[in-house]
Design a protein around this motif. Structure first.
Motif, PDB file in Angstrom:
ATOM      1  N   GLN A   1      53.296  30.548  16.032  1.00 11.23           N
ATOM      2  CA  GLN A   1      52.598  31.633  15.346  1.00 11.23           C
ATOM      3  C   GLN A   1      51.513  32.226  16.232  1.00 11.23           C
ATOM      4  OE1 GLN A   1      52.768  32.969  11.575  1.00 11.23           O
ATOM      5  NE2 GLN A   1      52.392  34.289  13.325  1.00 11.23           N
ATOM      6  N   ARG A   2      50.842  31.378  16.991  1.00  9.31           N
ATOM      7  CA  ARG A   2      49.792  31.864  17.888  1.00  9.31           C
ATOM      8  C   ARG A   2      50.374  32.755  18.989  1.00  9.31           C
ATOM      9  NH1 ARG A   2      47.880  29.816  22.790  1.00  9.31           N
ATOM     10  NH2 ARG A   2      45.760  30.460  23.308  1.00  9.31           N
ATOM     11  N   LEU A   3      51.488  32.325  19.586  1.00 15.29           N
ATOM     12  CA  LEU A   3      52.107  33.140  20.628  1.00 15.29           C
ATOM     13  C   LEU A   3      52.554  34.488  20.074  1.00 15.29           C
ATOM     14  CD1 LEU A   3      54.229  30.414  22.453  1.00 15.29           C
ATOM     15  CD2 LEU A   3      52.041  31.379  23.159  1.00 15.29           C
ATOM     16  N   LEU A   4      53.108  34.471  18.866  1.00  9.65           N
ATOM     17  CA  LEU A   4      53.528  35.733  18.265  1.00  9.65           C
ATOM     18  C   LEU A   4      52.325  36.629  17.979  1.00  9.65           C
ATOM     19  CD1 LEU A   4      55.910  37.368  17.175  1.00  9.65           C
ATOM     20  CD2 LEU A   4      55.532  36.275  14.958  1.00  9.65           C
ATOM     21  N   ARG A   5      51.223  36.021  17.518  1.00 12.45           N
ATOM     22  CA  ARG A   5      50.019  36.818  17.245  1.00 12.45           C
ATOM     23  C   ARG A   5      49.488  37.459  18.528  1.00 12.45           C
ATOM     24  NH1 ARG A   5      44.770  35.491  17.650  1.00 12.45           N
ATOM     25  NH2 ARG A   5      45.288  33.289  17.960  1.00 12.45           N
TER      26      ARG A   5
ATOM     27  N   LEU B   1      49.488  53.884  18.628  1.00 10.20           N
ATOM     28  CA  LEU B   1      49.887  53.914  17.228  1.00 10.20           C
ATOM     29  C   LEU B   1      48.976  54.862  16.463  1.00 10.20           C
ATOM     30  CD1 LEU B   1      50.345  50.074  16.674  1.00 10.20           C
ATOM     31  CD2 LEU B   1      52.080  51.732  17.338  1.00 10.20           C
ATOM     32  N   ASP B   2      49.506  55.401  15.396  1.00 10.56           N
ATOM     33  CA  ASP B   2      48.661  56.235  14.546  1.00 10.56           C
ATOM     34  C   ASP B   2      47.658  55.346  13.832  1.00 10.56           C
ATOM     35  OD1 ASP B   2      49.798  55.691  11.590  1.00 10.56           O
ATOM     36  OD2 ASP B   2      51.436  55.643  13.062  1.00 10.56           O
ATOM     37  N   PRO B   3      46.540  55.885  13.366  1.00 17.18           N
ATOM     38  CA  PRO B   3      45.473  55.033  12.793  1.00 17.18           C
ATOM     39  C   PRO B   3      45.949  54.160  11.638  1.00 17.18           C
ATOM     40  CG  PRO B   3      44.654  57.246  13.229  1.00 17.18           C
ATOM     41  CD  PRO B   3      46.135  57.301  13.457  1.00 17.18           C
ATOM     42  N   ASP B   4      46.795  54.681  10.755  1.00 13.28           N
ATOM     43  CA  ASP B   4      47.249  53.881   9.616  1.00 13.28           C
ATOM     44  C   ASP B   4      48.102  52.701  10.081  1.00 13.28           C
ATOM     45  OD1 ASP B   4      45.934  55.624   7.988  1.00 13.28           O
ATOM     46  OD2 ASP B   4      47.723  56.847   7.551  1.00 13.28           O
ATOM     47  N   THR B   5      49.025  52.966  11.017  1.00 14.67           N
ATOM     48  CA  THR B   5      49.872  51.878  11.514  1.00 14.67           C
ATOM     49  C   THR B   5      49.046  50.858  12.277  1.00 14.67           C
ATOM     50  OG1 THR B   5      51.707  53.438  11.703  1.00 14.67           O
ATOM     51  CG2 THR B   5      51.913  51.354  12.867  1.00 14.67           C
TER      52      THR B   5
ATOM     53  N   LEU C   1      48.695  46.919  11.381  1.00 12.76           N
ATOM     54  CA  LEU C   1      49.012  45.865  12.339  1.00 12.76           C
ATOM     55  C   LEU C   1      47.849  44.895  12.489  1.00 12.76           C
ATOM     56  CD1 LEU C   1      51.000  44.680  14.291  1.00 12.76           C
ATOM     57  CD2 LEU C   1      50.214  46.279  16.038  1.00 12.76           C
ATOM     58  N   LYS C   2      46.614  45.407  12.405  1.00 13.52           N
ATOM     59  CA  LYS C   2      45.460  44.499  12.457  1.00 13.52           C
ATOM     60  C   LYS C   2      45.417  43.594  11.226  1.00 13.52           C
ATOM     61  CE  LYS C   2      42.428  47.256  15.413  1.00 13.52           C
ATOM     62  NZ  LYS C   2      41.108  47.940  15.538  1.00 13.52           N
TER      63      LYS C   2
ATOM     64  N   ALA D   1      51.978  38.613   6.277  1.00  8.69           N
ATOM     65  CA  ALA D   1      52.152  39.193   7.613  1.00  8.69           C
ATOM     66  C   ALA D   1      53.525  39.824   7.757  1.00  8.69           C
ATOM     67  CB  ALA D   1      51.941  38.117   8.681  1.00  8.69           C
ATOM     68  N   LEU D   2      54.539  39.182   7.195  1.00  6.16           N
ATOM     69  CA  LEU D   2      55.887  39.747   7.251  1.00  6.16           C
ATOM     70  C   LEU D   2      55.975  41.058   6.467  1.00  6.16           C
ATOM     71  CD1 LEU D   2      58.827  39.484   8.106  1.00  6.16           C
ATOM     72  CD2 LEU D   2      59.225  38.084   6.074  1.00  6.16           C
ATOM     73  N   ASP D   3      55.297  41.127   5.329  1.00  6.07           N
ATOM     74  CA  ASP D   3      55.297  42.375   4.554  1.00  6.07           C
ATOM     75  C   ASP D   3      54.665  43.507   5.343  1.00  6.07           C
ATOM     76  OD1 ASP D   3      56.514  41.057   2.486  1.00  6.07           O
ATOM     77  OD2 ASP D   3      54.649  40.618   1.413  1.00  6.07           O
ATOM     78  N   TYR D   4      53.551  43.228   6.005  1.00  2.93           N
ATOM     79  CA  TYR D   4      52.906  44.266   6.814  1.00  2.93           C
ATOM     80  C   TYR D   4      53.826  44.725   7.950  1.00  2.93           C
ATOM     81  CZ  TYR D   4      48.450  43.450   4.435  1.00  2.93           C
ATOM     82  OH  TYR D   4      47.462  43.354   3.499  1.00  2.93           O
ATOM     83  N   ILE D   5      54.528  43.779   8.562  1.00  2.00           N
ATOM     84  CA  ILE D   5      55.415  44.138   9.678  1.00  2.00           C
ATOM     85  C   ILE D   5      56.552  45.017   9.182  1.00  2.00           C
ATOM     86  CG2 ILE D   5      57.018  43.187  11.377  1.00  2.00           C
ATOM     87  CD1 ILE D   5      55.171  40.766  11.566  1.00  2.00           C
TER      88      ILE D   5
END
Length: 725
Positions: free
Chosen positions: A456-460, A545-549, A553-554, A582-586
């Motif tokens: 998870q850390r590497l992916l982050r 990225l656009d501000p919303d995206t 992502l943050k 996190a998956l939902d945001y992605i």
């Protein structure tokens, strides 16, 4: 040449009668074989009982050869003369003229007429009436008696080999007159049945055997005591009973321990002996075919062969479960389908190979998908076998190359990077770990949870590159996930920016800023940031990225951080909600049609000219690393180690309990327990205290590397530093 009708009739009749002879021979041979076959089986059973499989095979083959010879001899009695005698004896209508059938040509007319009459009468005879009948009574008696004898041979209790005599004891202690002392000893070790090891004897009291073995002692004392026992150091007392050869007792070996042989009236403290179990190790699994973990589909390939090899210290289970997972789709919208099949191994008991041929069409592998094969192996340990999941091998069918549009769309990338693929897999691994919690020890569970946390850390960190987050490890070269923006055309005006450094940076901050140009030339400022600023990210490795995206992502990164925190702490259940968020945001980020690439570097905040070059540092966070005190987890052995350096006495009972509770992490726990026992029996002995302190040093956790102070340069350096001050 003219055919002789008489000769033709003779030939046909002779062939038919010869078949009657062969049928009688077969019946006679089979009858003899059925009567005498039990003797061959009896010989084979006796050979197995006396000499094992080799002798059983030899005697069984010899018996079969004797029966075959007897059957051949019995069949040899049936020939042409027997058939003539049998026909004349049983059929009166043949008028004792059956022999004319086998007579050569040259008969007179009367004899030829008589033979024609005999042939017509023989044609009406049933051949089964001529052969001898079955010896049913003899066959039944022979098999009944043979079955009883074979069962008696196989089921008769095998005589137990006489145990070896008692070995002389070697306790090494002097006994007073009339005090019982150990004079003889013998230990019988019976390993568990799943190991396949035979029982064995040992003449030593230090025992090392597989876990779960039954240990049987036979001890002799002189003079004979009124009672004897085996005293486990810090544990139970096992009384011994009087047997035929001495005092006997038994114990199941499950954990390491020290014990002493004691008897009523024995003074002093006998030396301790070791009970050391040999743990059954899990099977070792490796992939033989394919040799690489990832292979690509060949043109026209229809099947895929996978071969795994498993080895174990005792035996590998004859069958294994092969799990085949097929993926379809890309990004986070990947669909999984899983099937399992049983594969039978081939080879020896300790080493087996499991082979499977997978039909790609049957499993539904399509272009752009993966077929993952992973095997699960078990050993034969009872009652809880070790179950190991082997390495996974992947067969990949690469997708078609993505096509880029023309014109303005050249700046967009329509395919998401390969980073956006593994958050779902982390969720799957976490859910599997939660289901396996009951079957794993605490250490194994924490280790697997920490491993998922590392993923998870590497992916982050990989996701963080898209929002300009700095890496937490050694910097790596930027990954080519963005196309290079085209340079500005001559028609586009280039504005000159005043010379200024971004906020938080100065000419001496260690970032190697270039000096300001003396005379800027029109068209030479292609990248102002690269010349004057300090970029934390490569402009070609970050996406605009656009501000919303970017904000979404943050939020995903924040959820990944919380999931990582719980996984590294051994709390996968608490990490699952954050992983799913996190998956939902992605998934929401993936709904964006395009990800545009930057033309220039990052947009830095404006420089506060009123504060620049003033030396004011209010509001600036300190970059110096803070030192935290190292907390020693092994407080009990560490405190005992420090106490032994002085005149004090450590808490040996607490130390004994700590060693027994942490024996799995100690290389030789019995040696440490022996040192503790020696220090308990002789608390004022300097030798015992020194030995215990040396053993505790091997138990303590090694402290982390300390920060070394920079050398002061000696007397010359000190004078130079003093002069600077």
């Amino acid at each position: 040449m003219a055919r002789d009708p008489a000769a033709e009739t003779y030939g046909m009749s002779a062939d038919a009668l010869t078949g009657w002879i062969r049928a009688a021979q077969r019946r006679a041979a089979l009858d003899i074989a059925l009567v005498w076959s039990p003797l061959a089986l009896i010989a084979g059973a006796g050979g197995w009982r006396l000499g094992g499989t080799v002798w059983a095979t030899v005697l069984l083959l010899l018996g079969a050869a004797v029966v075959a010879m007897a059957a051949a001899r019995a069949a040899g009695r049936f020939d042409q003369h027997w058939l003539v005698r049998r026909l004349d004896a049983r059929e009166t209508g043949l008028e004792d003229s059956a022999g004319l059938i086998f007579v050569d040509a040259g008969l007179n007319p009367i004899q030829r007429l008589q033979r024609e009459r005999i042939e017509r009468r023989i044609a009406a005879i049933d051949p089964e009436m001529l052969a001898d009948g079955w010896s049913r009574r003899r066959i039944a008696i022979a098999w009944a008696v043979g079955t009883v004898i074979v069962a008696a041979i196989l089921l008769w209790p095998q005589p137990r080999p006489a145990p070896p005599p008692l070995a002389p004891a070697a306790e090494g202690t002097d006994a007073a007159p009339g005090e019982p002392r150990l004079t003889g000893q013998r230990v019988r070790i019976v390993p568990p049945a799943y190991t396949g090891l035979p029982p064995r004897y040992s003449d030593r009291l230090d025992i090392r055997a597989p876990t779960g073995s039954r240990i049987e002692w036979t001890l002799a004392f002189a003079p004979q005591p009124s009672g004897a026992a085996l005293q486990l150091v810090g544990g139970q007392r096992l009384p011994l009973v009087v047997g035929d050869e001495g005092w006997v007792g038994s114990l199941r070996l499950d954990r390491p321990a020290l014990y002493r042989v004691t008897a009523t009236g024995m003074r002093g403290t006998p030396q301790p002996h070791r009970l050391e179990p040999i743990a059954d190790t899990p099977p070792q699994v490796r992939a033989i075919e394919p040799a690489q973990g990832l292979v690509l589909v060949r043109p026209g390939q229809r099947s895929w062969r996978v071969v795994f090899e498993a080895s174990d210290d005792y035996a590998v289970a004859p069958t294994a479960r092969l799990t085949v997972t097929v993926t379809q789709g890309d990004g986070e919208n990947v669909r999984f389908s899983e099937r399992s099949l049983i594969v039978r191994g081939a080879g020896t008991a300790k080493r087996k190979r499991f082979t499977a041929d997978l039909n790609l069409a049957a499993y539904g592998l399509q272009e752009g998908g993966d077929l993952v094969a992973q095997i699960t192996i078990a050993d034969t340990r009872s009652p809880q076998p070790h179950i190991v999941r082997g390495p996974g091998v992947i067969l990949r069918w690469p997708p078609k190359a993505a096509e880029l549009a023309d014109g303005l769309d050249m700046m967009s990338k329509r395919v998401m990077p390969a980073y956006f693929r593994s958050q779902r897999q982390i969720i799957i691994d976490t859910e599997a770990l939660v289901r396996e919690r009951r079957t794993l020890s605490a250490e194994a569970f924490l280790e697997k949870s920490d491993a998922i946390g590392v993923d998870q850390r590497l992916l982050r960190l990989r996701y963080g590159q898209f929002v300009g987050m700095e890496a937490e490890e050694t910097p790596k070269p930027p990954l080519p996930i963005a196309e290079t923006a085209p340079p500005p055309s001559d028609a586009e005006p280039v504005r000159k920016a005043p010379f200024a450094l971004p906020s938080g940076h100065s000419m001496d901050d260690g970032h190697n800023h270039a000096p300001p140009p003396e005379a800027p030339v029109f068209g030479s400022l292609g990248d102002v940031t690269a010349e004057f600023g300090h970029t934390h990210d490569d402009s070609e490795a970050a996406t605009l990225l656009d501000p919303d995206t970017r904000a979404m992502l943050k939020l995903a990164l924040d959820q990944m951080w919380q999931a990582e925190l719980n996984l590294r702490s051994g709390k996968p259940e608490a990490a699952l909600p954050f992983e799913n968020k996190a998956l939902d945001y992605i998934k929401k980020i993936q709904q964006a049609e395009r990800i545009y690439l930057p033309r220039v570097g990052a947009q830095l905040p404006p420089v506060d000219m009123a504060r620049r070059m003033t030396g004011k540092r209010e509001g600036i966070a300190s970059r110096s690393a803070s030192l935290t005190r190292f907390a020693i987890d092994d407080a009990i052995p560490a405190e005992a180690w420090r106490t032994l350096a002085g005149p004090g006495r450590p808490d040996l009972d607490a130390l004994d309990r700590w060693i027994r509770g942490n024996s799995a992490r100690i290389r030789d726990p019995l040696a440490v327990l022996a040192a503790v026992d020696a220090a308990r029996n002789a608390p004022d002995s300097a030798v015992a205290r020194t030995r215990l302190r040396a053993q505790l040093w091997t138990v303590l956790t090694r402290p982390p590397a300390q920060i070394r102070r920079r050398s002061d340069g000696g007397s010359l350096g000190q004078r130079y530093t003093k002069g600077l001050r």
